[in-house]
Write a protein that holds these residues in place. Structure first.
Motif, PDB file in Angstrom:
ATOM      1  N   LEU A   9       2.018  -5.281   3.656  1.00 24.38           N
ATOM      2  CA  LEU A   9       1.601  -6.647   3.316  1.00 24.38           C
ATOM      3  C   LEU A   9       1.400  -6.767   1.814  1.00 24.38           C
ATOM      4  CD1 LEU A   9      -0.982  -7.062   6.221  1.00 24.38           C
ATOM      5  CD2 LEU A   9       1.409  -7.772   6.174  1.00 24.38           C
ATOM      6  N   ASN A  10       1.672  -7.955   1.299  1.00 20.24           N
ATOM      7  CA  ASN A  10       1.480  -8.196  -0.125  1.00 20.24           C
ATOM      8  C   ASN A  10      -0.008  -8.387  -0.438  1.00 20.24           C
ATOM      9  OD1 ASN A  10       2.303  -8.595  -2.795  1.00 20.24           O
ATOM     10  ND2 ASN A  10       2.245 -10.818  -2.561  1.00 20.24           N
ATOM     11  N   ASP A  11      -0.382  -8.094  -1.659  1.00 21.85           N
ATOM     12  CA  ASP A  11      -1.697  -8.454  -2.202  1.00 21.85           C
ATOM     13  C   ASP A  11      -1.503  -8.665  -3.696  1.00 21.85           C
ATOM     14  OD1 ASP A  11      -2.632  -6.029  -3.875  1.00 21.85           O
ATOM     15  OD2 ASP A  11      -1.961  -5.100  -2.010  1.00 21.85           O
ATOM     16  N   ASP A  12      -2.538  -9.160  -4.368  1.00 22.46           N
ATOM     17  CA  ASP A  12      -2.405  -9.513  -5.798  1.00 22.46           C
ATOM     18  C   ASP A  12      -2.755  -8.367  -6.739  1.00 22.46           C
ATOM     19  OD1 ASP A  12      -1.656 -12.064  -5.099  1.00 22.46           O
ATOM     20  OD2 ASP A  12      -3.679 -12.906  -5.313  1.00 22.46           O
ATOM     21  N   PHE A  13      -3.194  -7.226  -6.213  1.00 21.10           N
ATOM     22  CA  PHE A  13      -3.798  -6.204  -7.077  1.00 21.10           C
ATOM     23  C   PHE A  13      -3.066  -4.865  -7.123  1.00 21.10           C
ATOM     24  CE2 PHE A  13      -7.138  -9.049  -5.474  1.00 21.10           C
ATOM     25  CZ  PHE A  13      -7.548  -9.605  -6.672  1.00 21.10           C
ATOM     26  N   THR A  14      -2.492  -4.446  -6.012  1.00 20.22           N
ATOM     27  CA  THR A  14      -1.845  -3.123  -5.992  1.00 20.22           C
ATOM     28  C   THR A  14      -0.678  -3.097  -6.980  1.00 20.22           C
ATOM     29  OG1 THR A  14      -2.445  -2.910  -3.659  1.00 20.22           O
ATOM     30  CG2 THR A  14      -0.786  -1.372  -4.515  1.00 20.22           C
ATOM     31  N   PRO A  15      -0.640  -2.117  -7.882  1.00 18.36           N
ATOM     32  CA  PRO A  15       0.472  -2.048  -8.837  1.00 18.36           C
ATOM     33  C   PRO A  15       1.811  -1.813  -8.126  1.00 18.36           C
ATOM     34  CG  PRO A  15      -1.347  -0.613  -9.513  1.00 18.36           C
ATOM     35  CD  PRO A  15      -1.642  -1.066  -8.125  1.00 18.36           C
ATOM     36  N   VAL A  53      12.402  -2.959  -1.197  1.00 20.17           N
ATOM     37  CA  VAL A  53      11.416  -3.307  -0.154  1.00 20.17           C
ATOM     38  C   VAL A  53      10.135  -3.824  -0.810  1.00 20.17           C
ATOM     39  CG1 VAL A  53      10.000  -2.405   1.745  1.00 20.17           C
ATOM     40  CG2 VAL A  53      12.406  -1.728   1.556  1.00 20.17           C
ATOM     41  N   MET A  54       9.697  -3.167  -1.896  1.00 20.32           N
ATOM     42  CA  MET A  54       8.492  -3.609  -2.613  1.00 20.32           C
ATOM     43  C   MET A  54       8.659  -5.059  -3.075  1.00 20.32           C
ATOM     44  SD  MET A  54       7.200  -4.334  -5.772  1.00 20.32           S
ATOM     45  CE  MET A  54       8.346  -3.561  -6.922  1.00 20.32           C
ATOM     46  N   LEU A  55       9.838  -5.385  -3.649  1.00 15.65           N
ATOM     47  CA  LEU A  55      10.072  -6.750  -4.151  1.00 15.65           C
ATOM     48  C   LEU A  55      10.152  -7.757  -3.004  1.00 15.65           C
ATOM     49  CD1 LEU A  55      12.554  -6.067  -7.095  1.00 15.65           C
ATOM     50  CD2 LEU A  55      10.175  -6.886  -7.245  1.00 15.65           C
ATOM     51  N   GLN A  56      10.699  -7.326  -1.880  1.00 16.57           N
ATOM     52  CA  GLN A  56      10.725  -8.171  -0.678  1.00 16.57           C
ATOM     53  C   GLN A  56       9.290  -8.516  -0.262  1.00 16.57           C
ATOM     54  OE1 GLN A  56      12.803  -9.346   1.983  1.00 16.57           O
ATOM     55  NE2 GLN A  56      11.157  -9.550   3.493  1.00 16.57           N
ATOM     56  N   VAL A  57       8.410  -7.515  -0.233  1.00 18.46           N
ATOM     57  CA  VAL A  57       7.015  -7.759   0.147  1.00 18.46           C
ATOM     58  C   VAL A  57       6.345  -8.655  -0.900  1.00 18.46           C
ATOM     59  CG1 VAL A  57       4.774  -6.700   0.642  1.00 18.46           C
ATOM     60  CG2 VAL A  57       6.872  -5.543   1.351  1.00 18.46           C
ATOM     61  N   HIS A  58       6.588  -8.364  -2.166  1.00 15.86           N
ATOM     62  CA  HIS A  58       5.985  -9.125  -3.264  1.00 15.86           C
ATOM     63  C   HIS A  58       6.374 -10.604  -3.190  1.00 15.86           C
ATOM     64  CE1 HIS A  58       4.439  -9.951  -7.268  1.00 15.86           C
ATOM     65  NE2 HIS A  58       5.616 -10.391  -7.634  1.00 15.86           N
ATOM     66  N   THR A  59       7.622 -10.910  -2.845  1.00 12.71           N
ATOM     67  CA  THR A  59       8.099 -12.304  -2.849  1.00 12.71           C
ATOM     68  C   THR A  59       7.938 -12.998  -1.492  1.00 12.71           C
ATOM     69  OG1 THR A  59      10.368 -11.589  -2.405  1.00 12.71           O
ATOM     70  CG2 THR A  59       9.762 -11.899  -4.714  1.00 12.71           C
ATOM     71  N   PHE A 118       2.821   1.782  -7.633  1.00  5.68           N
ATOM     72  CA  PHE A 118       2.128   2.487  -6.548  1.00  5.68           C
ATOM     73  C   PHE A 118       2.818   2.206  -5.211  1.00  5.68           C
ATOM     74  CE2 PHE A 118      -1.106   2.878  -3.223  1.00  5.68           C
ATOM     75  CZ  PHE A 118      -1.628   4.135  -3.490  1.00  5.68           C
ATOM     76  N   VAL A 119       3.217   0.955  -4.978  1.00  8.73           N
ATOM     77  CA  VAL A 119       3.895   0.584  -3.726  1.00  8.73           C
ATOM     78  C   VAL A 119       5.230   1.329  -3.615  1.00  8.73           C
ATOM     79  CG1 VAL A 119       4.815  -1.328  -2.352  1.00  8.73           C
ATOM     80  CG2 VAL A 119       2.767  -1.675  -3.747  1.00  8.73           C
ATOM     81  N   VAL A 120       5.954   1.392  -4.709  1.00 12.95           N
ATOM     82  CA  VAL A 120       7.239   2.110  -4.710  1.00 12.95           C
ATOM     83  C   VAL A 120       7.009   3.593  -4.395  1.00 12.95           C
ATOM     84  CG1 VAL A 120       9.178   2.853  -6.168  1.00 12.95           C
ATOM     85  CG2 VAL A 120       8.400   0.477  -6.253  1.00 12.95           C
ATOM     86  N   PRO A 126      -5.947  -2.113  -2.675  1.00 10.18           N
ATOM     87  CA  PRO A 126      -6.140  -2.830  -1.398  1.00 10.18           C
ATOM     88  C   PRO A 126      -4.888  -2.890  -0.520  1.00 10.18           C
ATOM     89  CG  PRO A 126      -5.840  -4.416  -3.162  1.00 10.18           C
ATOM     90  CD  PRO A 126      -5.790  -3.049  -3.807  1.00 10.18           C
ATOM     91  N   LEU A 127      -3.839  -2.188  -0.897  1.00 14.13           N
ATOM     92  CA  LEU A 127      -2.574  -2.212  -0.143  1.00 14.13           C
ATOM     93  C   LEU A 127      -2.830  -2.039   1.357  1.00 14.13           C
ATOM     94  CD1 LEU A 127       0.557  -2.216  -0.248  1.00 14.13           C
ATOM     95  CD2 LEU A 127       0.437   0.273  -0.496  1.00 14.13           C
ATOM     96  N   MET A 128      -2.209  -2.908   2.156  1.00 16.08           N
ATOM     97  CA  MET A 128      -2.391  -2.878   3.611  1.00 16.08           C
ATOM     98  C   MET A 128      -1.075  -2.588   4.320  1.00 16.08           C
ATOM     99  SD  MET A 128      -5.331  -3.214   4.991  1.00 16.08           S
ATOM    100  CE  MET A 128      -4.713  -3.638   6.613  1.00 16.08           C
TER     101      MET A 128
HETATM  102  N1  TYC Z   1       1.899  -8.267  -5.592  1.00 13.45           N
HETATM  103  C1  TYC Z   1       1.651  -7.008  -6.264  1.00 13.45           C
HETATM  104  C2  TYC Z   1       1.627  -7.225  -7.771  1.00 13.45           C
HETATM  105  O1  TYC Z   1       2.020  -8.268  -8.243  1.00 13.45           O
HETATM  106  C3  TYC Z   1       2.706  -5.942  -5.915  1.00 13.45           C
HETATM  107  C4  TYC Z   1       2.714  -5.585  -4.478  1.00 13.45           C
HETATM  108  C5  TYC Z   1       3.935  -5.441  -3.810  1.00 13.45           C
HETATM  109  C6  TYC Z   1       1.556  -5.355  -3.773  1.00 13.45           C
HETATM  110  C7  TYC Z   1       3.981  -5.074  -2.469  1.00 13.45           C
HETATM  111  C8  TYC Z   1       1.571  -4.998  -2.426  1.00 13.45           C
HETATM  112  O2  TYC Z   1       2.839  -4.468  -0.463  1.00 13.45           O
HETATM  113  C9  TYC Z   1       2.791  -4.848  -1.778  1.00 13.45           C
HETATM  114  N2  TYC Z   1       1.170  -6.234  -8.528  1.00 13.45           N
END
Ligand code: TYC
Length: 102
Positions: free
Chosen positions: A29-35, A57-63, A38-40, A94-96
Motif C-alpha cells: 500500500l502507498n503512504d506519504d512517508f516511506t522513502p 512496482v514501487m511506482l505503480q503503488v506510488h501512483t 526503501f520500497v525498492v 509506515p510501509l504496509m
Molecule cells: N509515496 C512514497 C513517497 O512519495 C513512496 C512509496 C511507494 C511508499 C510505495 C509506499 O508502497 C509504497 N516517498
C-alpha cells in the motif's frame, strides 16, 4: 443418460476432484512517508525482484495506491506479509504490506 465403459448406466459420473489450494496476492500500500529507495529494497529482498521490476512496482503503488508483489499459497503469503511489516517497523517506516485472495 450417461453410460460407463461397459455400456451400463452410470450411477455416479462425478470424479473426486482434488481441489487446488487457494492463492493469495501479497499487496503493498502507498503512504506519504516511506522513502522510494526503501520500497525498492523491500521488493528486491523479499520478493526476489530485479531493481528494474522493483522500481516499476514501487511506482505503480506510488501512483495507483496499491500494487501486487506476488501470488503465493496462504502460508507463504502470511509469512511474507509479517516479514515485510516487521522489517518496515524496525526501520521506522509506515510501509504496509497486506494480502487478499487472488
Ligand atoms: N509515496 C512514497 C513517497 O512519495 C513512496 C512509496 C511507494 C511508499 C510505495 C509506499 O508502497 C509504497 N516517498
Amino acid at each position: 443418460p450417461l453410460k460407463d465403459n461397459d455400456g451400463e448406466l452410470a450411477l455416479q459420473e462425478t470424479k473426486p476432484q482434488l481441489q487446488k489450494p487457494p492463492l493469495y496476492k501479497v499487496i503493498l500500500l502507498n503512504d506519504d512517508f516511506t522513502p522510494m529507495d526503501f520500497v525498492v529494497e523491500v521488493l528486491m529482498e523479499f520478493f526476489n525482484m530485479s531493481e528494474e521490476k522493483a522500481t516499476q512496482v514501487m511506482l505503480q503503488v506510488h501512483t495507483q495506491g496499491v500494487g501486487v508483489c506476488g501470488t503465493y499459497s496462504k502460508d507463504v503469503a502470511e509469512t511474507k506479509v509479517c516479514m515485510v511489516n516487521e522489517y518496515s517497523r524496525e526501520h521506522h517506516h509506515p510501509l504496509m504490506c497486506s494480502m487478499e485472495i487472488a
